[in-house]
Design a protein around this motif. Structure first.
Motif, PDB file in Angstrom:
ATOM      1  N   ALA A 197       3.052 -17.015 -13.603  1.00  0.00           N
ATOM      2  CA  ALA A 197       4.381 -17.340 -13.078  1.00  0.00           C
ATOM      3  C   ALA A 197       4.846 -18.706 -13.581  1.00  0.00           C
ATOM      4  CB  ALA A 197       4.360 -17.301 -11.551  1.00  0.00           C
ATOM      5  N   ARG A 200       5.968 -18.318 -17.116  1.00  0.00           N
ATOM      6  CA  ARG A 200       7.295 -17.700 -17.127  1.00  0.00           C
ATOM      7  C   ARG A 200       8.381 -18.735 -16.814  1.00  0.00           C
ATOM      8  NH1 ARG A 200       9.107 -12.196 -15.774  1.00  0.00           N
ATOM      9  NH2 ARG A 200      11.314 -12.291 -15.177  1.00  0.00           N
ATOM     10  N   ALA A 201       8.099 -19.591 -15.833  1.00  0.00           N
ATOM     11  CA  ALA A 201       9.084 -20.612 -15.455  1.00  0.00           C
ATOM     12  C   ALA A 201       9.319 -21.603 -16.589  1.00  0.00           C
ATOM     13  CB  ALA A 201       8.619 -21.330 -14.197  1.00  0.00           C
ATOM     14  N   ARG A 203       9.039 -21.057 -19.784  1.00  0.00           N
ATOM     15  CA  ARG A 203       9.804 -20.397 -20.844  1.00  0.00           C
ATOM     16  C   ARG A 203      11.266 -20.200 -20.456  1.00  0.00           C
ATOM     17  NH1 ARG A 203       4.956 -16.120 -22.294  1.00  0.00           N
ATOM     18  NH2 ARG A 203       4.061 -17.316 -24.017  1.00  0.00           N
ATOM     19  N   ALA A 204      11.518 -20.049 -19.171  1.00  0.00           N
ATOM     20  CA  ALA A 204      12.888 -19.797 -18.714  1.00  0.00           C
ATOM     21  C   ALA A 204      13.704 -21.074 -18.579  1.00  0.00           C
ATOM     22  CB  ALA A 204      12.861 -19.066 -17.374  1.00  0.00           C
ATOM     23  N   THR A 205      13.032 -22.222 -18.441  1.00  0.00           N
ATOM     24  CA  THR A 205      13.725 -23.472 -18.135  1.00  0.00           C
ATOM     25  C   THR A 205      14.573 -23.957 -19.314  1.00  0.00           C
ATOM     26  OG1 THR A 205      12.062 -24.168 -16.527  1.00  0.00           O
ATOM     27  CG2 THR A 205      13.385 -25.902 -17.547  1.00  0.00           C
ATOM     28  N   GLU A 213      17.157 -20.836  -9.531  1.00  0.00           N
ATOM     29  CA  GLU A 213      16.994 -19.834 -10.576  1.00  0.00           C
ATOM     30  C   GLU A 213      15.561 -19.829 -11.109  1.00  0.00           C
ATOM     31  OE1 GLU A 213      20.674 -19.194 -13.229  1.00  0.00           O
ATOM     32  OE2 GLU A 213      20.831 -21.303 -12.614  1.00  0.00           O
ATOM     33  N   ILE A 214      14.956 -20.993 -11.202  1.00  0.00           N
ATOM     34  CA  ILE A 214      13.560 -21.071 -11.634  1.00  0.00           C
ATOM     35  C   ILE A 214      12.635 -20.559 -10.537  1.00  0.00           C
ATOM     36  CG2 ILE A 214      11.758 -22.596 -12.498  1.00  0.00           C
ATOM     37  CD1 ILE A 214      14.185 -22.150 -14.369  1.00  0.00           C
ATOM     38  N   GLU A 215      12.989 -20.847  -9.280  1.00  0.00           N
ATOM     39  CA  GLU A 215      12.207 -20.295  -8.174  1.00  0.00           C
ATOM     40  C   GLU A 215      12.210 -18.774  -8.243  1.00  0.00           C
ATOM     41  OE1 GLU A 215      11.939 -20.586  -3.296  1.00  0.00           O
ATOM     42  OE2 GLU A 215      13.890 -20.708  -4.281  1.00  0.00           O
ATOM     43  N   GLU A 217      12.324 -16.904 -10.849  1.00  0.00           N
ATOM     44  CA  GLU A 217      11.391 -16.481 -11.899  1.00  0.00           C
ATOM     45  C   GLU A 217       9.964 -16.455 -11.362  1.00  0.00           C
ATOM     46  OE1 GLU A 217      12.255 -15.467 -14.888  1.00  0.00           O
ATOM     47  OE2 GLU A 217      14.380 -16.008 -14.803  1.00  0.00           O
ATOM     48  N   HIS A 220       9.538 -13.458  -8.909  1.00  0.00           N
ATOM     49  CA  HIS A 220       9.495 -12.187  -9.639  1.00  0.00           C
ATOM     50  C   HIS A 220       8.092 -11.947 -10.198  1.00  0.00           C
ATOM     51  CE1 HIS A 220      11.010  -8.915 -12.209  1.00  0.00           C
ATOM     52  NE2 HIS A 220      10.179  -9.393 -13.122  1.00  0.00           N
ATOM     53  N   GLU A 221       7.503 -12.972 -10.787  1.00  0.00           N
ATOM     54  CA  GLU A 221       6.179 -12.808 -11.398  1.00  0.00           C
ATOM     55  C   GLU A 221       5.097 -12.605 -10.346  1.00  0.00           C
ATOM     56  OE1 GLU A 221       4.243 -12.580 -15.216  1.00  0.00           O
ATOM     57  OE2 GLU A 221       6.325 -12.529 -14.528  1.00  0.00           O
TER      58      GLU A 221
END
Length: 448
Positions: A197, A200-201, A203-205, A213-215, A217, A220-221
């Motif tokens: 997770a 994933r965070a 990579r999304a940042t 929005e990061i929370e 991510e 979800h994981e």
């Protein structure tokens, strides 16, 4: 709350171990309820989560349940739980029921929870001692008093009430401090999910997103890999928010040039994970950010080297503090000698928490941090707990710099924490959450 099918033999082994301990204290009866359901607001309840001690002994996930253990010439394990009820199951979901629960979870007997008032006085009568959570819950205390009054009312029939009581929570805290193989396996899996997770965070940042929005991510994981819940409210803190230790993910915008601190972990089958990473929103550390980050990482390495059998609980903290304090001096956050800064504790201006905590079914898990028993003398405190294989703890140094006139401006609003979960092994410790990068160069490579 449903828990996936699992090997239930460790729960039976723990009940037997507890009854063996009870016998060393003269035997008696242990009584422990699970957690109650809690109302969130009108016609809605919080997601149910069982009591950790109760689940540790039973593996039973439903509310309105009690475990009773009798340790004497013959041991007895008894479960009280909700009875089958087709109408309620239509609304609220499947209930295991007493008959199936006794067989499936390995109890000698199981009764409907509605029979507690009748059965408990009979079970308590003539037992030498009670093993209960002392003063832990007002409603439990009232129920216990009612049951004892019924036993005392049977005095003319020859029944006697227990003559002493032991704090069951304290006994279970010592049991839970050293994890068995099944617990460590679950915690490794929880750590792997949480590490994924965090990756994933990272990579999304990017600049322009919001903390929530990061929370999302992270959540979800957690869920897509079978975690039932977060282990605690996720901390997703950008910029100056990272200097607030228990900050909740809010709506602050992630800005180019700021850091993002994420302290988040999932709960899997009742066990917590706990990871913190701090990384640049734009994927590249600035000079001041990198300088403080490397200090914190070196502090974590120092603490990890002192996390081994035979070391004391506080050794890792003291090792981390020495590295942090020297780094603060080198970067101009503090002045003076290392010994002077340590003695005055001036470093606590920028590092105000300890370097770890026990981890297990609770994210801040049970267990004393000092050796049990009386201190060597009235003038001394008990020594710090000696680490043993099977103990699990976090290692989480940090630096938090708030703006101030005597603080170099290049460091203002930088908050950094690095945290991993460590299992004490026979020869040292195993960091079970390193599935997410920790070195600054590795983080930058991932985010690029």
């Amino acid at each position: 709350m449903s828990i996936p099918a699992q090997d239930l033999s460790p729960f039976a082994a723990r009940r037997k171990r507890l009854m063996d301990i009870m016998r060393t204290r003269g035997g008696g009866i242990a009584i422990l309820p699970t957690a109650r359901e809690a109302v969130r607001n009108r016609d809605a309840e919080f997601p149910y989560r069982f009591d950790s001690d109760f689940f540790y002994l039973t593996g039973f996930p439903e509310p309105e349940a009690w475990v009773v253990l009798v340790a004497g010439r013959e041991d007895r394990s008894i479960l009280f739980c909700r009875g089958k009820n087709l109408e309620r199951e239509i609304w609220d979901g499947y209930r295991i029921g007493p008959e199936a629960a006794a067989d499936q979870f390995g109890f000698d007997q199981a009764f409907p929870v509605e029979s507690l008032a009748d059965e408990l006085p009979k079970l308590i009568a003539d037992q030498p001692a009670l093993f209960v959570p002392l003063a832990g819950d007002r409603l439990f205390d009232l129920s216990l008093r009612t049951w004892l009054d019924k036993v005392r009312a049977m005095g003319r029939s020859g029944a006697t009430a227990p003559g002493c009581a032991h704090d069951l929570r304290a006994i279970l805290a010592e049991m839970r401090l050293v994890k068995d193989a099944s617990e460590i396996d679950t915690m490794r899996r929880a750590g792997a999910i949480s590490a994924g997770a965090h990756v994933r965070a990272m990579r999304a940042t990017r600049p322009g997103l919001r903390e929530y929005e990061i929370e999302a991510e992270l959540l979800h994981e957690f869920r897509r890999h079978g975690s039932q819940s977060v282990a605690y409210n996720s901390i997703v803190a950008t910029g100056h928010n990272a200097c607030v230790l228990h900050y909740r993910a809010g709506d602050a915008e992630l800005k180019d040039g700021d850091l993002l601190l994420i302290d988040a972990g999932c709960e899997l089958d009742g066990y917590a994970s706990d990871i913190t990473r701090t990384f640049p929103v734009n994927g590249r550390f600035s000079g001041p950010q990198r300088a403080l980050y490397d200090i914190v990482l070196e502090a974590q390495k120092a603490a990890t080297a002192h996390t081994r059998p035979g070391a004391r609980w506080n050794d890792g903290h003291e090792a981390a503090v020495r590295v942090l304090a020297q780094g603060m001096i080198d970067e101009g956050l503090l002045s003076g000698t290392l010994d002077g800064v340590l003695e005055s504790q001036h470093y606590t201006r920028f590092y105000m928490h300890r370097t770890g905590h026990w981890l297990g079914m609770d994210v801040h898990d049970v267990g004393d941090y000092r050796e049990p028993g009386a201190p060597p003398s009235a003038d001394e405190t008990r020594p710090w707990r000696m680490l043993r294989p099977g103990m699990v703890l976090t290692i989480e140094p940090g630096i938090y710099v708030r703006p101030a006139a005597d603080v170099p401006e290049r460091f203002w609003d930088i908050g950094i924490r690095i945290e991993d979960d460590a299992v004490v092994t026979e020869t040292g410790c195993e960091l079970i959450t390193r599935g997410v990068p920790v070195a600054a160069d590795e983080i930058e490579a991932l985010m690029s």
